[in-house]
Each structure stands twice: as structure tokens, then as C-alpha cells.
Design a protein around this motif. Structure first.
Motif, PDB file in Angstrom:
ATOM      1  N   MET A   1       0.840  -1.177   0.000  1.00 26.41           N
ATOM      2  CA  MET A   1       0.000   0.000   0.000  1.00 26.41           C
ATOM      3  C   MET A   1       0.885   1.240   0.000  1.00 26.41           C
ATOM      4  N   LYS A   2       0.580   2.156  -0.842  1.00 27.61           N
ATOM      5  CA  LYS A   2       1.381   3.366  -0.973  1.00 27.61           C
ATOM      6  C   LYS A   2       1.062   4.332   0.177  1.00 27.61           C
ATOM      7  N   GLU A   3       2.136   4.872   0.798  1.00 22.81           N
ATOM      8  CA  GLU A   3       1.962   5.824   1.890  1.00 22.81           C
ATOM      9  C   GLU A   3       1.545   7.175   1.337  1.00 22.81           C
ATOM     10  N   GLN A   4       0.560   7.786   1.984  1.00 26.02           N
ATOM     11  CA  GLN A   4       0.051   9.073   1.525  1.00 26.02           C
ATOM     12  C   GLN A   4       0.817  10.210   2.200  1.00 26.02           C
ATOM     13  N   SER A   5       1.208  11.199   1.437  1.00 18.70           N
ATOM     14  CA  SER A   5       1.928  12.350   1.958  1.00 18.70           C
ATOM     15  C   SER A   5       0.965  13.282   2.689  1.00 18.70           C
ATOM     16  N   GLN A   6       1.424  13.848   3.819  1.00 21.49           N
ATOM     17  CA  GLN A   6       0.608  14.781   4.574  1.00 21.49           C
ATOM     18  C   GLN A   6       0.606  16.166   3.945  1.00 21.49           C
ATOM     19  N   GLY A   7       1.553  16.468   3.121  1.00 22.49           N
ATOM     20  CA  GLY A   7       1.654  17.804   2.567  1.00 22.49           C
ATOM     21  C   GLY A   7       2.331  18.748   3.544  1.00 22.49           C
ATOM     22  N   TYR A   8       2.245  20.007   3.246  1.00 21.35           N
ATOM     23  CA  TYR A   8       2.897  21.031   4.050  1.00 21.35           C
ATOM     24  C   TYR A   8       2.243  21.161   5.419  1.00 21.35           C
ATOM     25  N   MET A   9       3.065  21.200   6.448  1.00 21.37           N
ATOM     26  CA  MET A   9       2.610  21.450   7.815  1.00 21.37           C
ATOM     27  C   MET A   9       3.496  22.559   8.383  1.00 21.37           C
ATOM     28  N   PRO A  10       2.903  23.688   8.787  1.00 16.73           N
ATOM     29  CA  PRO A  10       3.720  24.766   9.352  1.00 16.73           C
ATOM     30  C   PRO A  10       4.365  24.318  10.663  1.00 16.73           C
ATOM     31  N   LEU A  11       5.470  24.939  10.979  1.00 14.84           N
ATOM     32  CA  LEU A  11       6.228  24.616  12.177  1.00 14.84           C
ATOM     33  C   LEU A  11       5.475  25.092  13.420  1.00 14.84           C
ATOM     34  N   SER A  12       5.206  24.173  14.337  1.00 16.07           N
ATOM     35  CA  SER A  12       4.567  24.537  15.606  1.00 16.07           C
ATOM     36  C   SER A  12       5.659  24.860  16.613  1.00 16.07           C
ATOM     37  N   VAL A  13       5.276  25.503  17.708  1.00 18.33           N
ATOM     38  CA  VAL A  13       6.254  25.827  18.741  1.00 18.33           C
ATOM     39  C   VAL A  13       6.760  24.541  19.407  1.00 18.33           C
ATOM     40  N   ALA A  14       5.912  23.506  19.498  1.00 12.60           N
ATOM     41  CA  ALA A  14       6.351  22.228  20.066  1.00 12.60           C
ATOM     42  C   ALA A  14       7.416  21.581  19.175  1.00 12.60           C
ATOM     43  N   ARG A  15       7.188  21.591  17.881  1.00 13.18           N
ATOM     44  CA  ARG A  15       8.175  21.033  16.933  1.00 13.18           C
ATOM     45  C   ARG A  15       9.446  21.883  16.934  1.00 13.18           C
ATOM     46  N   LEU A  16       9.299  23.194  17.048  1.00 13.92           N
ATOM     47  CA  LEU A  16      10.457  24.081  17.134  1.00 13.92           C
ATOM     48  C   LEU A  16      11.317  23.690  18.329  1.00 13.92           C
ATOM     49  N   GLY A  17      10.684  23.439  19.471  1.00 13.06           N
ATOM     50  CA  GLY A  17      11.431  23.023  20.658  1.00 13.06           C
ATOM     51  C   GLY A  17      12.231  21.757  20.425  1.00 13.06           C
ATOM     52  N   THR A  18      11.638  20.802  19.743  1.00 13.98           N
ATOM     53  CA  THR A  18      12.342  19.554  19.420  1.00 13.98           C
ATOM     54  C   THR A  18      13.557  19.832  18.547  1.00 13.98           C
ATOM     55  N   LEU A  19      13.397  20.699  17.573  1.00 16.26           N
ATOM     56  CA  LEU A  19      14.499  21.025  16.663  1.00 16.26           C
ATOM     57  C   LEU A  19      15.610  21.822  17.353  1.00 16.26           C
ATOM     58  N   LEU A  20      15.248  22.630  18.356  1.00 20.88           N
ATOM     59  CA  LEU A  20      16.255  23.425  19.065  1.00 20.88           C
ATOM     60  C   LEU A  20      17.156  22.572  19.948  1.00 20.88           C
ATOM     61  N   ALA A  21      16.639  21.455  20.419  1.00 18.15           N
ATOM     62  CA  ALA A  21      17.417  20.582  21.312  1.00 18.15           C
ATOM     63  C   ALA A  21      18.694  20.119  20.610  1.00 18.15           C
ATOM     64  N   GLY A  22      19.809  20.420  21.200  1.00  8.63           N
ATOM     65  CA  GLY A  22      21.092  19.976  20.673  1.00  8.63           C
ATOM     66  C   GLY A  22      21.645  20.795  19.516  1.00  8.63           C
ATOM     67  N   ALA A  23      20.898  21.771  19.037  1.00  8.76           N
ATOM     68  CA  ALA A  23      21.375  22.597  17.918  1.00  8.76           C
ATOM     69  C   ALA A  23      22.309  23.684  18.442  1.00  8.76           C
ATOM     70  N   ASP A  24      23.202  24.176  17.575  1.00  9.34           N
ATOM     71  CA  ASP A  24      24.051  25.299  17.991  1.00  9.34           C
ATOM     72  C   ASP A  24      23.242  26.590  17.856  1.00  9.34           C
ATOM     73  N   ASP A  25      23.750  27.665  18.453  1.00  8.04           N
ATOM     74  CA  ASP A  25      22.993  28.920  18.486  1.00  8.04           C
ATOM     75  C   ASP A  25      22.671  29.463  17.105  1.00  8.04           C
ATOM     76  N   SER A  26      23.580  29.328  16.166  1.00  8.70           N
ATOM     77  CA  SER A  26      23.336  29.822  14.817  1.00  8.70           C
ATOM     78  C   SER A  26      22.123  29.125  14.200  1.00  8.70           C
ATOM     79  N   LEU A  27      22.078  27.809  14.321  1.00 17.24           N
ATOM     80  CA  LEU A  27      20.948  27.047  13.794  1.00 17.24           C
ATOM     81  C   LEU A  27      19.683  27.384  14.579  1.00 17.24           C
ATOM     82  N   ARG A  28      19.783  27.551  15.880  1.00 16.06           N
ATOM     83  CA  ARG A  28      18.604  27.884  16.684  1.00 16.06           C
ATOM     84  C   ARG A  28      17.947  29.171  16.195  1.00 16.06           C
ATOM     85  N   TRP A  29      18.744  30.191  15.936  1.00 19.01           N
ATOM     86  CA  TRP A  29      18.165  31.458  15.474  1.00 19.01           C
ATOM     87  C   TRP A  29      17.553  31.327  14.091  1.00 19.01           C
ATOM     88  N   ARG A  30      18.141  30.498  13.233  1.00 18.45           N
ATOM     89  CA  ARG A  30      17.546  30.264  11.905  1.00 18.45           C
ATOM     90  C   ARG A  30      16.208  29.543  12.043  1.00 18.45           C
TER      91      ARG A  30
END
Length: 130
Positions: A1-30
Motif C-alpha cells: 500500500m502506498k503511503e500518503q503524503s501529509q503535505g505542508y505542515m507549518p512549524l509549531s512551537v512544540a516542533r520548534l522546541g524539538t528542533l532546538l534541542a542539541g542545535a548550535d545557536d546559529s541554527l537555533r536562530w535560523r
């Protein structure tokens, strides 16, 4: 069965927090800039859902508090209260993410209220995107 794409999902603050973990400051600000950009393009009626879920800890108290201030700040710009999870987050000692002399003075004078009350001093223009 072919997996269906969700399409575009804007970045939530919860997802932002996950991405900030372990990132350097330059990446965090981006990533913060990316969140602000995506948030700004979302229709006003759907923005609140991007702030609903509480972010897990980034591993850095400064950034955990920053996320609470950010969520409250963008909600206030939309004429809404910040999310309930954000209310309890604050620092015991002031934090100046941009620590040069001029940046500190600018941040003391121009930090948005949601940041100031939590002890995070970042100038408003550092949070403006496009």
C-alpha cells in the motif's frame, strides 16, 4: 500500500522546541526565524493551534523560557492570550542572547513584554522576519 503524503505542515512551537534541542545557536536562530516566517503566513484563525502543545525541554532552560515568551508574544500580536503552558516558565537570572554592549542596551529598551517579564532580553527587531 502506498503511503500518503501529509503535505505542508507549518512549524509549531512544540516542533520548534524539538528542533532546538542539541542545535548550535546559529541554527537555533535560523529555526526561530523559520517559525516566525511560517507563523506569519498562516491564516490568523489557524495560528493558535501552532502554539497549543507544550514543547518538551530543549535541554537548555534559557531556550525553554524563550519558547514560552515567543508563544506569548506572537499570540499577543494576534490579540490572544498566550498558551496556558507558557505561564509558569521564567528565568531567575536575566539572559541576553545577544550579549554585546550595544545589543544589551537595545534589548533592555526594546524587549517585548512577554520576554522581559521572563528575564529574556532580546530586542524586538531580532524577532522580526520579512
Amino acid at each position: 500500500m502506498k503511503e500518503q503524503s501529509q503535505g505542508y505542515m507549518p512549524l509549531s512551537v512544540a516542533r520548534l522546541g524539538t528542533l532546538l534541542a542539541g542545535a548550535d545557536d546559529s541554527l537555533r536562530w535560523r529555526l526561530v526565524a523559520e517559525f516566525l516566517e511560517e507563523y506569519g503566513w498562516e491564516p490568523a484563525e489557524s495560528r493558535a493551534r501552532l502554539l497549543e502543545d507544550e514543547p518538551a525541554s530543549t535541554g537548555d532552560e534559557h531556550w525553554d523560557v524563550f519558547l514560552a515568551a515567543l508563544a506569548e508574544h506572537v499570540a499577543a500580536r494576534d490579540g490572544r492570550d498566550g498558551p496556558s503552558w507558557a505561564g509558569s516558565r521564567s528565568l531567575r537570572r536575566f539572559w541576553f542572547p545577544f550579549n554585546g554592549r550595544a545589543a544589551r542596551v537595545d534589548a533592555v529598551v526594546h524587549a517585548p513584554a512577554a520576554f522581559r517579564r521572563r528575564g529574556v532580553f532580546v530586542a524586538r527587531q531580532e524577532l522580526e522576519v520579512a
